[in-house]
Each structure stands twice: as structure tokens, then as C-alpha cells.
Write a protein that holds these residues in place. Structure first.
Motif, mmCIF file in Angstrom:
data_model
loop_
_atom_site.group_PDB
_atom_site.id
_atom_site.type_symbol
_atom_site.label_atom_id
_atom_site.label_comp_id
_atom_site.label_asym_id
_atom_site.label_seq_id
_atom_site.Cartn_x
_atom_site.Cartn_y
_atom_site.Cartn_z
ATOM 1 N N ASP A 215 0.906 -1.247 -0.573
ATOM 2 C CA ASP A 215 0.276 -0.384 0.303
ATOM 3 C C ASP A 215 0.807 1.628 -0.453
ATOM 4 O OD1 ASP A 215 -1.508 2.664 0.587
ATOM 5 O OD2 ASP A 215 -2.453 1.289 1.975
ATOM 6 N N SER A 255 -3.235 4.741 -3.431
ATOM 7 C CA SER A 255 -4.051 6.485 -3.325
ATOM 8 C C SER A 255 -3.385 7.622 -3.479
ATOM 9 C CB SER A 255 -4.422 6.763 -2.070
ATOM 10 O OG SER A 255 -5.715 8.006 -1.943
ATOM 11 N N LYS A 258 -2.653 11.130 -1.305
ATOM 12 C CA LYS A 258 -1.113 11.630 -0.441
ATOM 13 C C LYS A 258 -0.187 11.945 -1.773
ATOM 14 C CE LYS A 258 -4.257 8.672 1.992
ATOM 15 N NZ LYS A 258 -5.359 8.478 0.927
HETATM 16 C C1 LIG Z 1 -2.887 3.948 4.057
HETATM 17 C C2 LIG Z 1 -4.294 4.144 3.419
HETATM 18 N N1 LIG Z 1 -4.693 3.111 2.317
HETATM 19 C C3 LIG Z 1 -5.486 3.395 2.048
HETATM 20 C C4 LIG Z 1 -6.328 4.736 2.129
HETATM 21 C C5 LIG Z 1 -7.475 4.681 1.445
HETATM 22 O O1 LIG Z 1 -7.135 6.193 0.120
HETATM 23 P P1 LIG Z 1 -8.552 6.493 -0.681
HETATM 24 O O2 LIG Z 1 -8.916 7.064 0.740
HETATM 25 O O3 LIG Z 1 -8.254 7.124 -1.915
HETATM 26 O O4 LIG Z 1 -9.823 5.343 -0.455
HETATM 27 C C6 LIG Z 1 -5.305 5.567 2.752
HETATM 28 C C7 LIG Z 1 -6.210 6.757 2.718
HETATM 29 O O5 LIG Z 1 -6.401 7.498 3.892
HETATM 30 C C8 LIG Z 1 -4.118 5.869 2.859
HETATM 31 O O6 LIG Z 1 -4.097 6.715 4.614
#
Ligand SMILES: Cc1ncc(COP(=O)(O)O)c(C=O)c1O
Length: 458
Positions: A215, A255, A258
Motif C-alpha cells: 500500500d 491512493s 497523498k
Molecule cells: C494507508 C492508506 N491506504 C489506503 C487509503 C485509501 O485511499 P482513498 O481514500 O484514496 O480511497 C488511505 C487513505 O487515507 C490510506 O491512508
């Protein structure tokens, strides 16, 4: 100690914000059911709810948007994104998605079957929910130090290799369709994972023929932490560090809201051609044609430009320095936080700040409400509201180890004086802490309840 260099940019466009008065803030809180997610943004003075999709794009990103190619298939924008993905991450295939959870949904749909297990250091809430939605068991195997808020281990996001080996042996590799690792570990304080740990975790997964997915939301911040904290990488560029990280993996979800500093976007990347083909089918069903995912061509261009910008070392020095500045200010004021601070946020330890409020009365929620009441500051609880759940056998509530409130810093948005205001407000709250009380939930949906739950003061 992290330096806090000044912003490596100047401000060319401004968005007005205003602090509404105390009685208006009281009214807003009651209307919102004391849930910070239900507050209208126009009523928030400083919004530290998330660093996701809230960053300020650069002039290069805005001008890239004007070059967006809106062709349905094979747009130039897609190929510019492909160049960034192969240059940084090195994966052979990818599909754009509208955000991170859409990538997680596709990965879970393709790999996770009823009763499967998916280990990670710590899954973020959307990843956890996507695995659960397919009947899988998301399992967190982060090192124990992650739960000790004052333990200053430089890589508190590491996955415990001994726990992982024992877990694979106990569950059987045939029941683990994918192994994950979140960098940095958002649910555990935004803490980085070391390169040694990434390599070791990759070896363990691969020794058991388990595909390894990262991730990658905050890959650039994690890479910069490796440069700062592991002397073996001091002379490597952040790009080289990122390339090495992903060379150990079989794929990634990201995502882009960020570390690619865009307001919307994400992707799922992999080396396996079959997986890619199956992902394209899923994508076409739910998101869009494989060369645009759920995005406009202009979004792909902003994302491609942002992926490179997020690796700029002057920017990263300022970015991690800003988080450290807020953390040091709070520590000086005696506010307990998770130490050392992570990359994108400072996590206040609400249990230590409000020891008189028990976990079932949500001390983190109390603090999040108070930050808005006292200063118009929006934050988010990462504790029992988000993670408490009934034990499957006894039915008793299992609380998370930590009751945290996250102050996430949007990228390139707030200045040091905004952060000083946050520190002052928390000082004020700490001075009256014994008068604060807990909350009771009056409504909660079944999944991801923190987004829409309602509360009342006790
Ligand atoms: C570590 C992590 N994984 C996945 C996500 C999910 O991303 P999204 O909000 O773009 O769906 C986030 C979102 O804050 C995250 O911090």
C-alpha cells in the motif's frame, strides 16, 4: 532531530478561511452529532482531518492539467502516467483508479476468497473493509513497539517477521492469497517501514509463494525517512530508494491523493500479466476503460506530474520538518503524542491526555470535538470509534490498543503560524482537561462507522 526548513515555494493563490465564533461552533457541533466528518467545511478554520486529496497542486500540475488528453482510449495522459509508474515503481502493468480504495476493491475481488487471510503491518480502514467485504480476514502483524507511544524506534511501522512466519505456518500459505505492507503505516501513527524490513517481509512472502503488494500511499515520505534514518541510504536519492522498495514487491495499491499531491486519483500496479488482464475486466465493469480508470485525462496528467514532484527532496525536507515542528511544539506544551512523529500527521495520545475518560466513552472523540469547539480545528479520532469491534466468540467489545486523535497536515497548504495556532489551542484544552467528559454513540452503521456515526455528550 528533523530540521524544519522554510517552504520551498511561495504562495500565488489564496483561499480565505474564517473562524466562526464560539456559539456558532457549539451549534455546528450539535447539528453534526459531534462527528467531525459531518461538519460543513465552510465552518472549519484549520482542517487537519486528512492529508488525503487536500494538498495544493503546483503550477506544473495545473499546467499539466491543461495538456490533459480526454480521448476515451489510449490518451497521451495515460502514457505520461505510465512513464511515471514504470520510472518510479518499475511495475510492468497498472490500471488507473479514481482513488486508493477502488484499487483495493479490485485487488480484493481478484484474490480474496471467503475465509482467506491477508496479513500486513497494519491495514488502513478501507483496505480492511475491502478484505472483510470479500469474506477475508485482514490481520495486523506490526512490531509490538508500534503500540508504545513513547518508544522512539525509528521504524515503528515495521512488520514483525517472527509474527509473520508463525502466522503463515498457523494459517497455511494456501489460505493467504496476498500479503501486504502499508508504507508509511497510517493506522499506526504514520510510522515508516525500514528497507531491511521490506526486504525481509518480501523474502518471507515469496518463500511461501505469496504475492507481495505494498500500500504505497506515502511511499515518498517513507523513502525519505529511510534516507534520514538508515545510514546505508544516506547517499542514495529518494527516487533510488523508492525504486529499491518496489523491486521487492509484486504490485502496489496507491491512493495518489497523498504523495502524488493530487485531489483525486489512484492506481493498482503489478507484474503479473494475468492479474492485469483480470483487473482490466473489473475496472471496465466499475471504473472505466483501462487507460483512464475513473479519471479524466487531466487528472492523469496532474497525477503523473505529482508522482515526480512528491520525490523532490527539498519538498520532503520541508514536509517532514513541518510535521516535526508541530510535534515538538506539542511535546514542549506537555501534550502526549505518538513519538517520534510520523510523516503526514501528528497523533495525540488521547488516553494519556484524558486519563479520566474510559475507552468506551471515546476519549479521542472528546478531544476531536474539543479541538473544534475551542479553535475551529478539524481532526479525526483514530481509536475506539474507528476500530472497536465485538469479539466474534464472546461478543464483548474489543478496544484498540491506542486512543489517538490525528492531526493530518495537508501538503503545501498551511504555514507555521497555522500550526502555532493549533499548538496554542491544544495548550488551552490541556489546561481544562479535567472538565472534559466522554461521549455515547446514538447511531452507527455496520461498516466504517466513524464516517457517519452520531454522538451525544455524557
Ligand atoms: C494507508 C492508506 N491506504 C489506503 C487509503 C485509501 O485511499 P482513498 O481514500 O484514496 O480511497 C488511505 C487513505 O487515507 C490510506 O491512508
Amino acid at each position: 532531530m528533523i530540521e524544519h526548513p522554510p517552504e520551498p515555494f511561495r504562495i500565488k493563490m489564496v483561499e480565505p478561511i474564517q473562524l466562526i465564533d464560539q456559539s456558532a461552533r457549539e451549534h455546528v457541533l450539535a447539528e453534526a452529532g459531534y462527528n467531525t466528518f459531518s461538519i460543513k467545511a465552510e465552518n472549519v478554520f484549520i482542517d487537519l482531518m486528512t492529508d488525503s486529496g487536500t494538498g495544493a497542486m503546483s503550477q506544473s500540475q495545473w499546467s499539466a492539467m491543461l495538456m490533459g488528453d480526454e480521448s476515451y482510449a489510449g490518451a497521451r495522459s495515460y502514457y505520461r502516467m505510465a512513464e511515471a509508474i514504470s520510472g518510479i515503481f518499475g511495475f510492468k502493468y497498472f490500471v488507473p483508479t479514481h482513488q486508493g480504495r477502488a484499487a483495493e476493491n479490485i485487488l480484493s475481488a481478484l484474490l480474496v476468497k471467503d475465509g482467506n487471510f491477508v496479513p500486513s503491518n497494519m491495514h488502513f480502514d478501507t483496505t480492511e473493509a475491502n478484505i472483510l467485504a470479500r469474506g477475508g480476514h485482514p490481520t495486523n502483524l506490526v512490531i509490538d513497539e508500534a503500540f508504545e507511544p513513547t518508544n522512539r524506534n525509528p521504524f515503528k511501522g515495521n512488520l514483525d517477521p517472527n509474527k509473520l512466519r508463525a502466522f503463515i505456518e498457523a494459517k497455511g500459505p494456501e489460505n493467504i492469497p496476498v500479503g501486504m505492507l502499508t508504507i508509511t503505516n497510517n493506522a499506526g501513527g504514520g510510522q515508516p517501514v525500514s528497507m531491511d524490513n521490506i526486504r525481509q517481509v518480501s523474502e518471507i512472502y515469496h518463500n511461501h509463494q505469496i504475492p507481495f503488494f505494498i500500500d504505497a500511499c506515502r511511499y515518498a515520505e517513507n523513502s525519505y525517512f529511510i534516507k534520514l534514518r538508515d545510514p546505508k541510504f544516506a547517499d542514495k536519492s529518494v527516487l533510488e530508494i523508492a525504486q529499491e522498495i518496489f523491486a521487492y514487491a509484486d504490485g502496489a495499491t496507491m491512493s495518489a491523493k497523498k504523495d502524488a499531491i493530487v485531489n483525486i486519483g489512484g492506481f493498482l500496479a503489478f507484474n503479473d500479466e494475468n492479474l492485469y488482464k483480470n483487473a482490466c475486466n473489473e475496472l471496465i465493469l466499475r471504473e472505466g476503460f483501462p487507460t483512464y480508470g475513473g479519471l479524466a485525462g487531466r487528472d492523469l496528467d496532474a497525477l503523473a506530474t505529482g508522482l515526480w514532484e512528491g520525490l523532490d527532496e527539498d519538498y520532503l525536507a520541508y514536509r517532514l520538518g513541518q510535521t516535526a515542528f508541530l510535534a515538538e511544539g506539542l511535546l514542549e506544551a506537555g501534550i502526549p503524542i505518538v513519538e517520534p512523529p510520523g510523516g503526514h500527521a501528528v497523533y495525540i495520545d488521547a488516553s494519556r491526555l484524558l486519563p479520566h475518560i474510559p475507552q468506551n466513552q471515546f476519549p479521542g472523540q472528546t478531544l476531536a470535538v474539543e479541538l473544534f469547539r475551542q479553535g475551529g480545528i478539524r481532526s479525526v479520532e483514530i481509536g475506539s470509534v474507528m476500530f472497536a469491534h465485538p469479539d466474534p466468540t464472546s461478543g464483548e467489545t474489543v478496544h484498540p490498543e491506542l486512543e489517538l486523535v490525528r492531526l493530518a497536515i495537508p501538503r503545501r497548504v498551511y504555514t507555521e503560524s497555522h500550526l502555532n495556532y493549533v499548538i496554542k489551542t491544544l495548550n488551552k484544552i490541556a489546561a481544562q482537561r479535567e472538565y472534559l467528559h466522554g461521549y455515547r454513540i446514538t447511531y452507527a452503521p455496520k461498516l466504517l462507522r466513524h464516517f457517519t456515526a452520531r454522538f451525544e455528550p455524557l
